[in-house]
Write a protein that holds these residues in place. Structure first.
Motif, PDB file in Angstrom:
ATOM      1  N   LEU A 210      32.578  72.244   5.810  1.00  0.00           N
ATOM      2  CA  LEU A 210      31.624  73.161   6.531  1.00  0.00           C
ATOM      3  C   LEU A 210      32.084  73.500   8.048  1.00  0.00           C
ATOM      4  CD1 LEU A 210      28.845  74.693   6.210  1.00  0.00           C
ATOM      5  CD2 LEU A 210      27.739  72.639   7.248  1.00  0.00           C
ATOM      6  N   GLY A 211      32.834  72.505   8.605  1.00  0.00           N
ATOM      7  CA  GLY A 211      33.446  72.767  10.018  1.00  0.00           C
ATOM      8  C   GLY A 211      34.491  73.520   9.845  1.00  0.00           C
ATOM      9  N   VAL A 212      35.277  73.837   8.878  1.00  0.00           N
ATOM     10  CA  VAL A 212      36.305  74.863   8.721  1.00  0.00           C
ATOM     11  C   VAL A 212      35.634  76.179   8.652  1.00  0.00           C
ATOM     12  CG1 VAL A 212      38.026  75.783   7.141  1.00  0.00           C
ATOM     13  CG2 VAL A 212      37.797  73.311   7.656  1.00  0.00           C
ATOM     14  N   ILE A 213      34.498  76.196   7.917  1.00  0.00           N
ATOM     15  CA  ILE A 213      33.819  77.470   7.659  1.00  0.00           C
ATOM     16  C   ILE A 213      33.403  77.850   9.079  1.00  0.00           C
ATOM     17  CG2 ILE A 213      31.724  78.630   7.082  1.00  0.00           C
ATOM     18  CD1 ILE A 213      31.947  76.757   4.356  1.00  0.00           C
ATOM     19  N   LEU A 214      32.852  76.936   9.803  1.00  0.00           N
ATOM     20  CA  LEU A 214      32.330  77.372  11.309  1.00  0.00           C
ATOM     21  C   LEU A 214      33.307  77.671  12.105  1.00  0.00           C
ATOM     22  CD1 LEU A 214      30.031  77.534  13.473  1.00  0.00           C
ATOM     23  CD2 LEU A 214      30.298  75.111  13.769  1.00  0.00           C
ATOM     24  N   TYR A 215      34.334  77.384  11.893  1.00  0.00           N
ATOM     25  CA  TYR A 215      35.609  77.592  12.738  1.00  0.00           C
ATOM     26  C   TYR A 215      36.297  79.020  12.578  1.00  0.00           C
ATOM     27  CZ  TYR A 215      39.903  76.757  15.356  1.00  0.00           C
ATOM     28  OH  TYR A 215      40.921  76.673  16.233  1.00  0.00           O
ATOM     29  N   VAL A 216      36.379  79.388  11.050  1.00  0.00           N
ATOM     30  CA  VAL A 216      36.574  80.621  10.809  1.00  0.00           C
ATOM     31  C   VAL A 216      35.499  81.730  11.400  1.00  0.00           C
ATOM     32  CG1 VAL A 216      36.877  82.106   8.735  1.00  0.00           C
ATOM     33  CG2 VAL A 216      37.848  79.935   8.731  1.00  0.00           C
ATOM     34  N   LEU A 217      34.356  81.494  10.935  1.00  0.00           N
ATOM     35  CA  LEU A 217      33.244  82.455  11.593  1.00  0.00           C
ATOM     36  C   LEU A 217      33.287  82.495  13.063  1.00  0.00           C
ATOM     37  CD1 LEU A 217      30.210  81.097   9.337  1.00  0.00           C
ATOM     38  CD2 LEU A 217      31.487  83.221   9.250  1.00  0.00           C
ATOM     39  N   ALA A 218      33.627  81.720  13.737  1.00  0.00           N
ATOM     40  CA  ALA A 218      33.691  81.537  15.452  1.00  0.00           C
ATOM     41  C   ALA A 218      35.090  82.455  15.681  1.00  0.00           C
ATOM     42  CB  ALA A 218      33.496  80.296  15.830  1.00  0.00           C
ATOM     43  N   THR A 219      36.048  82.089  15.178  1.00  0.00           N
ATOM     44  CA  THR A 219      37.511  82.559  15.800  1.00  0.00           C
ATOM     45  C   THR A 219      37.981  83.604  15.253  1.00  0.00           C
ATOM     46  OG1 THR A 219      38.808  80.647  14.885  1.00  0.00           O
ATOM     47  CG2 THR A 219      37.672  80.115  16.857  1.00  0.00           C
ATOM     48  N   ASP A 220      37.569  83.683  13.796  1.00  0.00           N
ATOM     49  CA  ASP A 220      38.328  84.615  12.754  1.00  0.00           C
ATOM     50  C   ASP A 220      39.803  84.023  12.104  1.00  0.00           C
ATOM     51  OD1 ASP A 220      39.445  87.923  11.947  1.00  0.00           O
ATOM     52  OD2 ASP A 220      37.352  86.934  11.260  1.00  0.00           O
ATOM     53  N   VAL A 221      40.084  82.766  12.376  1.00  0.00           N
ATOM     54  CA  VAL A 221      41.384  82.118  11.771  1.00  0.00           C
ATOM     55  C   VAL A 221      40.931  80.665  11.340  1.00  0.00           C
ATOM     56  CG1 VAL A 221      42.859  83.475  13.137  1.00  0.00           C
ATOM     57  CG2 VAL A 221      41.777  81.424  14.241  1.00  0.00           C
ATOM     58  N   TYR A 222      41.675  80.375  10.368  1.00  0.00           N
ATOM     59  CA  TYR A 222      41.483  78.903  10.133  1.00  0.00           C
ATOM     60  C   TYR A 222      41.992  77.735  11.142  1.00  0.00           C
ATOM     61  CZ  TYR A 222      40.473  80.539   5.201  1.00  0.00           C
ATOM     62  OH  TYR A 222      39.962  81.136   4.353  1.00  0.00           O
ATOM     63  N   PRO A 223      41.422  76.789  11.105  1.00  0.00           N
ATOM     64  CA  PRO A 223      41.895  75.730  12.105  1.00  0.00           C
ATOM     65  C   PRO A 223      43.474  75.594  11.813  1.00  0.00           C
ATOM     66  CG  PRO A 223      40.382  75.027  10.587  1.00  0.00           C
ATOM     67  CD  PRO A 223      40.205  76.261  10.530  1.00  0.00           C
ATOM     68  N   PHE A 224      43.868  75.434  10.716  1.00  0.00           N
ATOM     69  CA  PHE A 224      45.208  75.253  10.435  1.00  0.00           C
ATOM     70  C   PHE A 224      45.407  76.070   9.441  1.00  0.00           C
ATOM     71  CE2 PHE A 224      43.116  70.830  11.141  1.00  0.00           C
ATOM     72  CZ  PHE A 224      43.666  70.627  12.227  1.00  0.00           C
ATOM     73  N   GLY A 233      50.714  68.929   7.106  1.00  0.00           N
ATOM     74  CA  GLY A 233      51.011  67.867   8.059  1.00  0.00           C
ATOM     75  C   GLY A 233      50.177  68.343   9.303  1.00  0.00           C
ATOM     76  N   GLU A 234      49.710  69.627   9.244  1.00  0.00           N
ATOM     77  CA  GLU A 234      48.738  70.045  10.465  1.00  0.00           C
ATOM     78  C   GLU A 234      47.536  69.349  10.273  1.00  0.00           C
ATOM     79  OE1 GLU A 234      48.824  74.080  10.801  1.00  0.00           O
ATOM     80  OE2 GLU A 234      50.469  74.423  11.854  1.00  0.00           O
ATOM     81  N   ILE A 235      46.835  69.249   9.153  1.00  0.00           N
ATOM     82  CA  ILE A 235      45.766  68.833   8.499  1.00  0.00           C
ATOM     83  C   ILE A 235      45.756  67.085   8.850  1.00  0.00           C
ATOM     84  CG2 ILE A 235      44.172  68.129   6.773  1.00  0.00           C
ATOM     85  CD1 ILE A 235      44.716  70.831   5.474  1.00  0.00           C
ATOM     86  N   LEU A 236      46.924  66.687   8.619  1.00  0.00           N
ATOM     87  CA  LEU A 236      46.810  65.117   8.756  1.00  0.00           C
ATOM     88  C   LEU A 236      46.795  64.859  10.356  1.00  0.00           C
ATOM     89  CD1 LEU A 236      49.510  64.024   6.313  1.00  0.00           C
ATOM     90  CD2 LEU A 236      47.193  63.238   6.275  1.00  0.00           C
ATOM     91  N   GLU A 237      47.607  65.490  10.888  1.00  0.00           N
ATOM     92  CA  GLU A 237      47.733  65.486  12.605  1.00  0.00           C
ATOM     93  C   GLU A 237      46.347  65.609  13.152  1.00  0.00           C
ATOM     94  OE1 GLU A 237      49.870  67.273  16.437  1.00  0.00           O
ATOM     95  OE2 GLU A 237      50.509  67.657  14.294  1.00  0.00           O
ATOM     96  N   GLY A 238      45.591  66.650  12.799  1.00  0.00           N
ATOM     97  CA  GLY A 238      44.192  67.039  12.966  1.00  0.00           C
ATOM     98  C   GLY A 238      43.967  66.893  14.481  1.00  0.00           C
ATOM     99  N   ASN A 239      44.565  67.960  14.986  1.00  0.00           N
ATOM    100  CA  ASN A 239      44.325  68.427  16.455  1.00  0.00           C
ATOM    101  C   ASN A 239      44.181  69.975  16.373  1.00  0.00           C
ATOM    102  OD1 ASN A 239      44.106  68.127  19.290  1.00  0.00           O
ATOM    103  ND2 ASN A 239      46.344  68.156  19.476  1.00  0.00           N
ATOM    104  N   PRO A 240      43.090  70.678  15.993  1.00  0.00           N
ATOM    105  CA  PRO A 240      42.971  72.158  16.098  1.00  0.00           C
ATOM    106  C   PRO A 240      42.637  72.634  17.579  1.00  0.00           C
ATOM    107  CG  PRO A 240      41.071  71.048  15.274  1.00  0.00           C
ATOM    108  CD  PRO A 240      42.188  69.989  15.440  1.00  0.00           C
ATOM    109  N   LYS A 241      43.160  73.634  17.870  1.00  0.00           N
ATOM    110  CA  LYS A 241      42.753  74.304  19.107  1.00  0.00           C
ATOM    111  C   LYS A 241      41.215  74.411  19.079  1.00  0.00           C
ATOM    112  CE  LYS A 241      45.566  77.452  21.016  1.00  0.00           C
ATOM    113  NZ  LYS A 241      46.345  78.440  21.376  1.00  0.00           N
ATOM    114  N   PRO A 242      40.560  74.047  20.361  1.00  0.00           N
ATOM    115  CA  PRO A 242      39.267  74.230  20.304  1.00  0.00           C
ATOM    116  C   PRO A 242      38.767  75.679  20.127  1.00  0.00           C
ATOM    117  CG  PRO A 242      39.942  72.877  22.025  1.00  0.00           C
ATOM    118  CD  PRO A 242      41.250  73.339  21.315  1.00  0.00           C
ATOM    119  N   PRO A 243      37.502  75.968  19.306  1.00  0.00           N
ATOM    120  CA  PRO A 243      37.204  77.388  19.154  1.00  0.00           C
ATOM    121  C   PRO A 243      37.052  78.047  20.306  1.00  0.00           C
ATOM    122  CG  PRO A 243      36.049  75.887  17.631  1.00  0.00           C
ATOM    123  CD  PRO A 243      36.862  75.157  18.437  1.00  0.00           C
ATOM    124  N   SER A 244      36.640  77.450  21.342  1.00  0.00           N
ATOM    125  CA  SER A 244      36.215  78.297  22.886  1.00  0.00           C
ATOM    126  C   SER A 244      37.552  78.631  23.492  1.00  0.00           C
ATOM    127  CB  SER A 244      35.278  77.422  23.532  1.00  0.00           C
ATOM    128  OG  SER A 244      35.881  75.945  23.797  1.00  0.00           O
TER     129      SER A 244
END
Length: 629
Positions: A210-224, A233-244
Motif C-alpha cells: 500500500l505504501g508503494v501505491i501511495l508513492y506512485v499516486l503522489a509522485t507518479d513513479v515507483y519508489p524503486f 538490490g534497491e528494494i533490499l537497500e530500502g532507501n527511497p527518495k522522499p515523495p516530498s
C-alpha cells in the motif's frame, strides 16, 4: 487447433444463462468478461481448472466465507461447460469504473483527495486482516474507483490466502516485483532456502504494498525501478527518495507516512491497518487547515496549469545535472484538451520546440553555442504556451521511452520544476533527431580517470555537447545507421531479462508471440515503412504459456495489447528488431530479451521491394531468446 476461450465466449453468446457483452481483462489466473442476467450486469471470471484451478478454488474459498466493505462481492459460481467442465467460473459483482492509477491520470488529484481514496481502502484491509485473510497482490490496478460514487473497491483475490485455504506450492505468491517487501526479496534470494519452503506473508507486507501505491499516486513513479537485478538490490537497500523531495507538492506529513509504510525494517513500519486508518484520519484533519493539501499534485494540460517553471533550462553551467533532472520530469495529469485545428500546430510549435531539438536539426555548432553559460545581461524569459496534444497520444498506451508509471517526456518537451514528465510524442513541422533514454540511463555512470571519454570531455569546451551526443548514441546503440545496411553484431541480453521471462513470466526460450508493427491499418496488410532506431510494437492476442499440444490450459504471461519496446536495425535485405521491455496495459513492466522473426521461421523481416522507403510486412512474431544473434 482447439478454439481458445475467446473463440467460444464471444459477445452475444450465452454461458449458463449469462449473456456475454465483452471481455474486461485478463491476468495470470483468469479472464474476466462483462455479462448480463435478469437485467443486471456482473463479471464472469473464467479460471482454467487443469492449469491454475488450485488458485481459483482458493479465491472461491475466501470469497464464499466473507463479505467485506469496499471489496468486490462474489455472487455465484459454477463449472463450465456442464458436460465436460474445463473452467471454474466466479460470478462477481460488476464494478463500473477505472483503476486507481487511471483515476489519478484522469483527475490529477490533490493530496487530500489521495487520502480520501486511501482511507476506505485501509478500512477494507482492516476488516480483511481481522478475518486472517491477506490479499497478497495489492497494487493500483487491483483497486477500482467506482464511477457512481467514487469509492475504491479492492478486486482480485486470486493470490489471496487465509488459514485452512487449499494449499498451493510456491516460494512466493504471484505478484508484481515492485510491490515486494525487503524481507520477501531477502527470502527469495536466500541461498539456504529449503526446497518447497514458502514465504510467510504478513500484514506488514500488505501495508508495504500500500505504501508503494501511495508513492506512485503522489509522485507518479515507483519508489524503486529498473531491471530486475537492480530492482531487487534497491528494494533490499530500502532507501527511497522522499515523495516530498521528488515532488514538492506532496505535503511533508503525507511523505513521512509513505516512508513509514516503506521502511526497510518491518518493525519500523506502520504496524497494522488500524494504525494506518488513524494516521490517515489525522492527515485529513490537517488538510482542512492547510490550503497546500488542495493543490493538484501534477501539472494539468490547461494554460493555468502551467507556470514559468516550464521555461527551458538547457542553458546553464551543468548540462549533466539538467539531463538527470529532465529524465524524471513531472508528468501531466487530468483531461487533455481537444486537439487543435490542423493549421494551429505549426504556429504553436514554432517557439516551444526546445533548444536541444533546434540545435540537433541545424547542426552541432548551434547546440554548443546554446549550451554555453548565459550572458551577464539578463534575458527576459517568455512563458512557454500550452502545447497541443499530439493526435497519436494515448493515456493508456506506454511509449518507447516509458521508464516509470507514465512516460518520460521526450527531449523536445519543455522541462518542469519537479520530478515527473509529460507523456507523448508528436510530429513536428520540421525533421528532428529523436533521442530516447532507456531505463538504465537514469543511473549516470562516472567516467574512470584518464579514460578516453574523460580526455574527450577535457578537450571539448562544451559539456552539453557530450551529454547530447551520449544520449543520441544510447538511443541507437547496437544499430548501425541506415546507410551502412549490415546485420547488427551479436549482443548479450539485458541483465535479468532471461530470468524474468522464464521464471517470472513462465516462458520457454523460443516461445513466440504475434505483434503488429507501427503503421499497420485495420484489416490491411500492406507493407509499412520502418527506420533505424527505437520501435514500439503491440502484442496481438494473449501470450499464453503452459498450454498442451492442443492449445488447452495454460495461463497468460503477457496480455493482449502489451507494448513491446526496443531497437530496430535495418540490414541489407532484412530488418532486425531487439525487444528489451514489455509494458502491459495495466502498467506492469518487465525486462525481456526478444527478437523479431517472420512467420516463416527466419530471424528478422524481409525488406519489401519498393525503391524508396524501407518497407516490411506489418505483422511479425517476437521470439524469447537468451542472446541477440
Amino acid at each position: 487447433m482447439k478454439p481458445t476461450l475467446e473463440d467460444v465466449v464471444r459477445p452475444g453468446s450465452v454461458v449458463s444463462g449469462y449473456r456475454i457483452e465483452k471481455k474486461l481483462g485478463a491476468g495470470g489466473f483468469g479472464k474476466v468478461f462483462l455479462a448480463w442476467r435478469d437485467g443486471g450486469p456482473c463479471a464472469l471470471k473464467f479460471i482454467h481448472l487443469e492449469s491454475v484451478g488450485e488458485w481459483g478454488w482458493r479465491e472461491l474459498f475466501i470469497m464464499l466465507r466473507h463479505e467485506f466493505p469496499h471489496v468486490v462481492k462474489l455472487l455465484s459460481h459454477f463449472k463450465w461447460p456442464e458436460e465436460k467442465p474445463e473452467y471454474l467460473v466466479l460470478v462477481m459483482e460488476y464494478v463500473p469504473g477505472v483503476t486507481l492509477y487511471q483515476w489519478a491520470r484522469d483527475n490529477n488529484p490533490c493530496a487530500r483527495e489521495l487520502v480520501e481514496k486511501l482511507l476506505p481502502l485501509a478500512r477494507a484491509l482492516k476488516a480483511v486482516h481481522a478475518q486472517e485473510v491477506k490479499h497478497r497482490d495489492l497494487k493500483g490496478d487491483n483497486v477500482l474507483v467506482r464511477e457512481t460514487d467514487g469509492a475504491p473497491v479492492l478486486v482480485d483475490f486470486g493470490a489471496g490466502t487465509m488459514p485452512n485455504a487449499p494449499r498451493v506450492t510456491g516460494a512466493l505468491a504471484p505478484a508484481n516485483l515492485r510491490y515486494r517487501s525487503p524481507e520477501a526479496v531477502a527470502f527469495f534470494l536466500r541461498e539456504d532456502r529449503k526446497r518447497g519452503e514458502s514465504y510467510d506473508y504478513s500484514v506488514r507486507d500488505e501495508l508495504y504494498a500500500l505504501g508503494v501505491i501511495l508513492y506512485v499516486l503522489a509522485t507518479d513513479v515507483y519508489p524503486f525501478n529498473g531491471p530486475d537485478n537492480e530492482l531487487l538490490g534497491e528494494i533490499l537497500e530500502g532507501n527511497p527518495k522522499p515523495p516530498s523531495v521528488r515532488n514538492s507538492r506532496v505535503p511533508r506529513a503525507l511523505s513521512e507516512l509513505c516512508l513509514c509504510l516503506l521502511a526497510r525494517e518491518p518493525h519500523a513500519r506502520v504496524p497494522n491497518a488500524e494504525a494506518l486508518c488513524d494516521a490517515l484520519e489525522k492527515l485529513l484533519e490537517e488538510a482542512k487547515a492547510d490550503p497546500r493539501w488542495a493543490v493538484p499534485l501534477c501539472y494539468g494540460w490547461t494554460v493555468d496549469g502551467r507556470t514559468t517553471e516550464d521555461a527551458p533550462e538547457l542553458v546553464g553551467k551543468d548540462p549533466q545535472a539538467w539531463l538527470r533532472r529532465w529524465i524524471r520530469q513531472k508528468p501531466k495529469r487530468g483531461r487533455p484538451p481537444a486537439p487543435p485545428s490542423p493549421l494551429r500546430p505549426r504556429v504553436r510549435w514554432a517557439f516551444p520546440v526546445l533548444v536541444a531539438v533546434v540545435g540537433l536539426t541545424v547542426g552541432v555548432g548551434q547546440v554548443l553555442g546554446q549550451l554555453r553559460p548565459p550572458p551577464s545581461t539578463p534575458t527576459p524569459v517568455q512563458p512557454a504556451p500550452t502545447l497541443p496534444l499530439p493526435a497519436e497520444f494515448s493515456l493508456d498506451g506506454p511509449m518507447p521511452w516509458a521508464t516509470h508509471v507514465h512516460e518520460v517526456a521526450p527531449p523536445w518537451k519543455p522541462p518542469e520544476a519537479d520530478a515527473g514528465a509529460m507523456p507523448s510524442k508528436a510530429d513536428t513541422p520540421a525533421p528532428v533527431t529523436t533521442m530516447t533514454l532507456s531505463s538504465g540511463t537514469t543511473r549516470m555512470k562516472k567516467k574512470a580517470p584518464g579514460s578516453q571519454a574523460e580526455k574527450e570531455k577535457k578537450g571539448n569546451g562544451s559539456n552539453g555537447a557530450n551529454v547530447l551526443v551520449a544520449v543520441a548514441a544510447a538511443a541507437n546503440m547496437a544499430c548501425p545507421g541506415a546507410q551502412v545496411r549490415k546485420e547488427p553484431a551479436p549482443q548479450a541480453c539485458p541483465a535479468g531479462a532471461v530470468e524474468t521471462m522464464t521464471r517470472q513470466l513462465g516462458m520457454d526460450l523460443g516461445d513466440r508471440g504475434s505483434v503488429d508493427l507501427p503503421g499497420k491499418k485495420y484489416r490491411n496488410n500492406e507493407p509499412v515503412p520502418v527506420k533505424d532506431g527505437p520501435i514500439s510494437l503491440v502484442l496481438v492476442g494473449d501470450w499464453d504459456v503452459g498450454t498442451d499440444a492442443r492449445g488447452r490450459g495454460g495461463r497468460t504471461a503477457l496480455p493482449n495489447g502489451t507494448r513491446l519496446s526496443g531497437q530496430l536495425c535495418i540490414g541489407e535485405k532484412r530488418v532486425y528488431g531487439r525487444i528489451t521491455q514489455a509494458v502491459t496495459p495495466a502498467g506492469d513492466t518487465f525486462t525481456v530479451c526478444m527478437e523479431l522473426w517472420e512467420y516463416s521461421g527466419e530471424r528478422g523481416i524481409e525488406i519489401e521491394p519498393d525503391g524508396g522507403a524501407v518497407k516490411v510486412h506489418p505483422i511479425a512474431d517476437v521470439r524469447a531468446v537468451d542472446r541477440f544473434e
